[in-house]
Design an enzyme around this catalytic site. Structure first.
Site, mmCIF file in Angstrom:
data_model
loop_
_atom_site.group_PDB
_atom_site.id
_atom_site.type_symbol
_atom_site.label_atom_id
_atom_site.label_comp_id
_atom_site.label_asym_id
_atom_site.label_seq_id
_atom_site.Cartn_x
_atom_site.Cartn_y
_atom_site.Cartn_z
ATOM 1 N N LYS A 1 2.010 -3.390 7.353
ATOM 2 C CA LYS A 1 2.324 -3.564 5.927
ATOM 3 C C LYS A 1 3.789 -3.181 5.671
ATOM 4 O O LYS A 1 4.482 -3.829 4.888
ATOM 5 C CB LYS A 1 1.391 -2.710 5.060
ATOM 6 C CG LYS A 1 -0.052 -3.164 5.027
ATOM 7 C CD LYS A 1 -0.276 -4.549 4.434
ATOM 8 C CE LYS A 1 -0.073 -4.636 2.958
ATOM 9 N NZ LYS A 1 -0.515 -5.950 2.400
ATOM 10 N N THR B 1 0.816 -1.207 0.000
ATOM 11 C CA THR B 1 0.000 0.000 0.000
ATOM 12 C C THR B 1 0.853 1.262 0.000
ATOM 13 O O THR B 1 1.997 1.252 0.485
ATOM 14 C CB THR B 1 -0.894 -0.012 1.262
ATOM 15 O OG1 THR B 1 -1.525 1.249 1.396
ATOM 16 C CG2 THR B 1 -0.084 -0.261 2.534
ATOM 17 N N ASP B 2 0.266 2.368 -0.474
ATOM 18 C CA ASP B 2 0.975 3.657 -0.393
ATOM 19 C C ASP B 2 1.048 4.168 1.052
ATOM 20 O O ASP B 2 1.821 5.073 1.357
ATOM 21 C CB ASP B 2 0.307 4.710 -1.300
ATOM 22 C CG ASP B 2 -1.158 4.971 -0.991
ATOM 23 O OD1 ASP B 2 -1.716 4.332 -0.077
ATOM 24 O OD2 ASP B 2 -1.753 5.841 -1.667
ATOM 25 N N GLU B 3 0.241 3.570 1.945
ATOM 26 C CA GLU B 3 0.212 4.070 3.330
ATOM 27 C C GLU B 3 1.528 3.847 4.064
ATOM 28 O O GLU B 3 1.775 4.475 5.093
ATOM 29 C CB GLU B 3 -0.937 3.425 4.114
ATOM 30 C CG GLU B 3 -2.273 3.725 3.497
ATOM 31 C CD GLU B 3 -3.453 3.580 4.444
ATOM 32 O OE1 GLU B 3 -3.249 3.406 5.651
ATOM 33 O OE2 GLU B 3 -4.579 3.639 3.949
ATOM 34 N N TYR C 1 -2.140 -0.583 10.959
ATOM 35 C CA TYR C 1 -2.249 -1.246 9.643
ATOM 36 C C TYR C 1 -1.023 -0.949 8.786
ATOM 37 O O TYR C 1 -0.352 -1.857 8.295
ATOM 38 C CB TYR C 1 -3.528 -0.796 8.915
ATOM 39 C CG TYR C 1 -3.499 -1.094 7.429
ATOM 40 C CD1 TYR C 1 -3.553 -2.405 6.962
ATOM 41 C CD2 TYR C 1 -3.401 -0.062 6.484
ATOM 42 C CE1 TYR C 1 -3.499 -2.691 5.591
ATOM 43 C CE2 TYR C 1 -3.355 -0.332 5.128
ATOM 44 C CZ TYR C 1 -3.409 -1.648 4.686
ATOM 45 O OH TYR C 1 -3.354 -1.914 3.331
HETATM 46 P P1 NAD Z 1 -9.789 -7.330 2.014
HETATM 47 O O1 NAD Z 1 -9.790 -7.021 3.466
HETATM 48 O O2 NAD Z 1 -11.002 -7.031 1.205
HETATM 49 O O3 NAD Z 1 -9.472 -8.870 1.795
HETATM 50 C C1 NAD Z 1 -8.501 -9.559 2.527
HETATM 51 C C2 NAD Z 1 -8.666 -11.051 2.247
HETATM 52 O O4 NAD Z 1 -7.643 -11.747 2.970
HETATM 53 C C3 NAD Z 1 -10.011 -11.625 2.730
HETATM 54 O O5 NAD Z 1 -10.545 -12.500 1.765
HETATM 55 C C4 NAD Z 1 -9.639 -12.387 3.998
HETATM 56 O O6 NAD Z 1 -10.508 -13.488 4.263
HETATM 57 C C5 NAD Z 1 -8.226 -12.848 3.652
HETATM 58 N N1 NAD Z 1 -7.422 -13.111 4.857
HETATM 59 C C6 NAD Z 1 -7.272 -12.298 5.952
HETATM 60 N N2 NAD Z 1 -6.475 -12.892 6.851
HETATM 61 C C7 NAD Z 1 -6.077 -14.076 6.306
HETATM 62 C C8 NAD Z 1 -5.227 -15.121 6.748
HETATM 63 N N3 NAD Z 1 -4.598 -15.076 7.942
HETATM 64 N N4 NAD Z 1 -5.047 -16.196 5.939
HETATM 65 C C9 NAD Z 1 -5.663 -16.262 4.722
HETATM 66 N N5 NAD Z 1 -6.484 -15.301 4.271
HETATM 67 C C10 NAD Z 1 -6.688 -14.218 5.046
HETATM 68 O O7 NAD Z 1 -8.514 -6.575 1.424
HETATM 69 P P2 NAD Z 1 -8.321 -5.865 0.006
HETATM 70 O O8 NAD Z 1 -8.850 -4.494 0.087
HETATM 71 O O9 NAD Z 1 -8.772 -6.801 -1.062
HETATM 72 O O10 NAD Z 1 -6.724 -5.739 -0.003
HETATM 73 C C11 NAD Z 1 -5.933 -6.821 -0.480
HETATM 74 C C12 NAD Z 1 -4.469 -6.467 -0.315
HETATM 75 O O11 NAD Z 1 -4.180 -5.258 -1.026
HETATM 76 C C13 NAD Z 1 -4.066 -6.199 1.132
HETATM 77 O O12 NAD Z 1 -2.786 -6.756 1.334
HETATM 78 C C14 NAD Z 1 -4.012 -4.687 1.240
HETATM 79 O O13 NAD Z 1 -3.071 -4.279 2.188
HETATM 80 C C15 NAD Z 1 -3.586 -4.301 -0.166
HETATM 81 N N6 NAD Z 1 -4.053 -2.984 -0.618
HETATM 82 C C16 NAD Z 1 -5.369 -2.653 -0.562
HETATM 83 C C17 NAD Z 1 -5.793 -1.422 -1.063
HETATM 84 C C18 NAD Z 1 -7.243 -1.012 -1.035
HETATM 85 O O14 NAD Z 1 -7.545 0.146 -1.367
HETATM 86 N N7 NAD Z 1 -8.165 -1.878 -0.683
HETATM 87 C C19 NAD Z 1 -4.862 -0.540 -1.615
HETATM 88 C C20 NAD Z 1 -3.511 -0.913 -1.642
HETATM 89 C C21 NAD Z 1 -3.120 -2.154 -1.168
HETATM 90 O O1 DAU Z 2 -4.158 3.987 0.431
HETATM 91 C C1 DAU Z 2 -4.378 2.608 0.300
HETATM 92 C C2 DAU Z 2 -5.220 2.130 1.448
HETATM 93 O O2 DAU Z 2 -6.546 2.601 1.205
HETATM 94 C C3 DAU Z 2 -5.227 0.612 1.606
HETATM 95 O O3 DAU Z 2 -3.939 0.191 1.936
HETATM 96 C C4 DAU Z 2 -6.206 0.178 2.684
HETATM 97 O O4 DAU Z 2 -6.270 -1.231 2.727
HETATM 98 C C5 DAU Z 2 -7.570 0.720 2.342
HETATM 99 O O5 DAU Z 2 -8.490 0.401 3.366
HETATM 100 C C6 DAU Z 2 -7.514 2.240 2.153
HETATM 101 O O6 DAU Z 2 -7.232 2.907 3.412
HETATM 102 P P1 DAU Z 2 -7.967 4.283 3.827
HETATM 103 O O7 DAU Z 2 -7.871 4.443 5.273
HETATM 104 O O8 DAU Z 2 -7.503 5.400 2.968
HETATM 105 O O9 DAU Z 2 -9.464 3.902 3.353
HETATM 106 P P2 DAU Z 2 -10.889 4.123 4.022
HETATM 107 O O10 DAU Z 2 -11.896 3.764 2.977
HETATM 108 O O11 DAU Z 2 -11.005 3.500 5.352
HETATM 109 O O12 DAU Z 2 -10.920 5.717 4.223
HETATM 110 C C7 DAU Z 2 -10.761 6.614 3.127
HETATM 111 C C8 DAU Z 2 -10.828 8.032 3.662
HETATM 112 O O13 DAU Z 2 -12.172 8.282 4.112
HETATM 113 C C9 DAU Z 2 -9.945 8.273 4.857
HETATM 114 O O14 DAU Z 2 -9.427 9.594 4.805
HETATM 115 C C10 DAU Z 2 -10.885 8.141 6.065
HETATM 116 C C11 DAU Z 2 -12.205 8.629 5.503
HETATM 117 N N1 DAU Z 2 -13.409 8.010 6.096
HETATM 118 C C12 DAU Z 2 -13.516 6.655 6.134
HETATM 119 C C13 DAU Z 2 -14.620 6.041 6.682
HETATM 120 C C14 DAU Z 2 -14.727 4.544 6.744
HETATM 121 C C15 DAU Z 2 -14.435 8.819 6.592
HETATM 122 O O15 DAU Z 2 -14.359 10.059 6.529
HETATM 123 N N2 DAU Z 2 -15.539 8.206 7.121
HETATM 124 C C16 DAU Z 2 -15.673 6.859 7.213
HETATM 125 O O16 DAU Z 2 -16.704 6.371 7.771
#
Ligand code: NAD
Ligand code: DAU
Length: 365
Positions: free
Chosen positions: A169, A140-142, A165
């Site tokens: 990562k 992630t970019d975080e 989180y």
């Molecule tokens: P998600 O939370 O939707 O899915 C995670 C999946 O991992 C689920 O299916 C869960 O059951 C499985 N899982 C969790 N713990 C596990 C374990 N111990 N063993 C096996 N499976 C397990 O997540 P996502 O949003 O699809 O993100 C996927 C990956 O991409 C993550 O590594 C996250 O850090 C990264 N990522 C997400 C975003 C985003 O915006 N969602 C952005 C950048 C990177």
């Molecule tokens: O940047 C990549 C990341 O983006 C991934 O690594 C994470 O897995 C993914 O969950 C996401 O993280 P964020 O914290 O940016 O996403 P989230 O959707 O939780 O929040 C997006 C923005 O919205 C953040 O600034 C917090 C705000 N927010 C979120 C929720 C859930 C609100 O204002 N209200 C809310 O109820």
């Protein structure tokens, strides 16, 4: 004529949001790939996401219910399958959950990645180090922390994670880098910005707001709503991952972003307006009336922005979906898939909504 060898890929966390989209996309565009999806089906994983696949695709997908931390299971899976590559999505992924309960983030994101690296290395070495094996770690970019109003994250930006989180990562990324430098495991890391699209669990900003607008529930905006994220349609992310597996250079990191920086409040306004049009709401019924500014997320990063010129320059990838176009695709998907939404909102989901939102001020309607 050269016949392409079939590839067998291990995908972890394939039943979550990005993993589901990745598997569906890959089965479609790579007919000579077979996929094993290892997922422990936490609250974020949904076993029904592949129910509608046609048999020519579902026959190439094998599901294994299990935990990435389980070394015995991993060892068995690697020796049975001789995977050509590993794509590692499995993680706890929600920042707010990491604030209320950080331990499982350490356990899954760090220990899980560590176990997977160990078994990948063993298998790669046992097979005399095949050249084209890749361990792709989806990050992630975080990990880079928070930006001020200017500048972008590059692959050289020092790590500075803020939340449990992003710290977990970051730690997992460091283990991946160490396995490349120490043991030459052909590992690559991708650091991506915020994804949106179909199958996203409704705890993250976009699906939460979409569903709350549809159901006329309050729209909780943390702080002043001016935090900025860079938004990328999930299919663009999936395509980037495929390019990196096929042409990325081991030991490298690739930043992936959407060139779509938006303030949270602007996103929520846009969702309200687009859904109002679809749902025929106007005048005093418009959804913007549901917006509530609530107490901020502790340690809330102000701005993320990705410089994705490396992946564009070296691999020719750039996002293909425009933000407004893909937001509309996403809205239509949720409106057309309310049965899916119902199926993922278990008792656990209702408990999460209570835990995260009940103590925030101003969240009444
Ligand atoms: P998600 O939370 O939707 O899915 C995670 C999946 O991992 C689920 O299916 C869960 O059951 C499985 N899982 C969790 N713990 C596990 C374990 N111990 N063993 C096996 N499976 C397990 O997540 P996502 O949003 O699809 O993100 C996927 C990956 O991409 C993550 O590594 C996250 O850090 C990264 N990522 C997400 C975003 C985003 O915006 N969602 C952005 C950048 C990177
Ligand atoms: O940047 C990549 C990341 O983006 C991934 O690594 C994470 O897995 C993914 O969950 C996401 O993280 P964020 O914290 O940016 O996403 P989230 O959707 O939780 O929040 C997006 C923005 O919205 C953040 O600034 C917090 C705000 N927010 C979120 C929720 C859930 C609100 O204002 N209200 C809310 O109820």
């Amino acid at each position: 004529m050269e016949i392409n060898k079939r590839k067998r890929i291990l995908v972890t966390g394939g039943s979550g949001f990005i993993g589901t989209n990745f598997i569906r996309h890959t089965l479609h565009v790579k007919p000579d790939w077979d996929i094993v999806n290892l997922d422990s089906l936490t609250y974020a994983g949904n076993p029904h996401n592949f129910q509608d696949l046609k048999s020519d695709q579902s026959g190439r997908l094998h599901f294994v219910l299990g935990d990435v931390r389980n070394e015995n299971l991993l060892s068995q899976l690697f020796s049975q399958n001789n995977f050509d590559s590993v794509v590692h999505f499995a993680a706890e992924s929600h920042v707010d959950r990491s604030i209320l309960g950080p331990k499982v983030f350490l356990e899954t994101n760090v220990n899980g990645t560590f176990a997977l690296l160990g078994e990948s290395l063993r298998s790669w070495e046992d097979r005399k180090r095949p050249n084209d094996f890749r361990f792709l770690h989806v990050s992630t970019d975080e990990v880079y922390g928070s930006l001020g109003p200017h500048g972008y994250f590059t692959e050289e930006t020092p790590y500075n994670p803020s939340s449990p989180y992003s710290a977990s990562k970051a730690a997992s990324d460091h283990f991946v880098k160490a396995y490349f430098h120490t043991y030459n495991l052909p590992a690559i890391i991708t650091n991506c910005s915020n994804n949106y699209g179909p199958f996203q669990f409704p705890e993250k900003l976009l699906p939460l707001m979409i569903l709350n607008i549809i159901e006329q529930k309050p729209l909780p905006i943390y702080g002043d709503g001016k935090n900025i994220r860079d938004w990328l349609f999930v299919l663009d992310h999936c395509e980037a991952i495929l390019q990196v597996i096929e042409r990325g250079v081991p030991g490298n990191t690739y930043n992936i972003g959407g060139n779509s920086e938006r303030q949270n409040i602007d996103i929520v306004h846009l969702l309200c307006d687009l859904l109002d049009k679809r749902l025929g709401r106007s005048g005093k019924d418009t959804s913007r009336r549901l917006i509530r500014f609530v107490s901020d997320r502790p340690g809330h990063d102000r701005r993320y922005a990705i410089d994705a010129t490396k992946i564009e320059r070296e691999l020719g990838w750039s996002p293909q979906f425009k933000f407004e176009e893909a937001i509309n695709i996403t809205l239509d998907w949720y409106l057309g898939n309310m049965a899916w939404v119902k199926s993922v909102r278990s008792g656990e989901y209702r408990k999460w909504i209570e835990d995260n939102y009940e103590d925030r001020e101003n969240l009444s309607i």
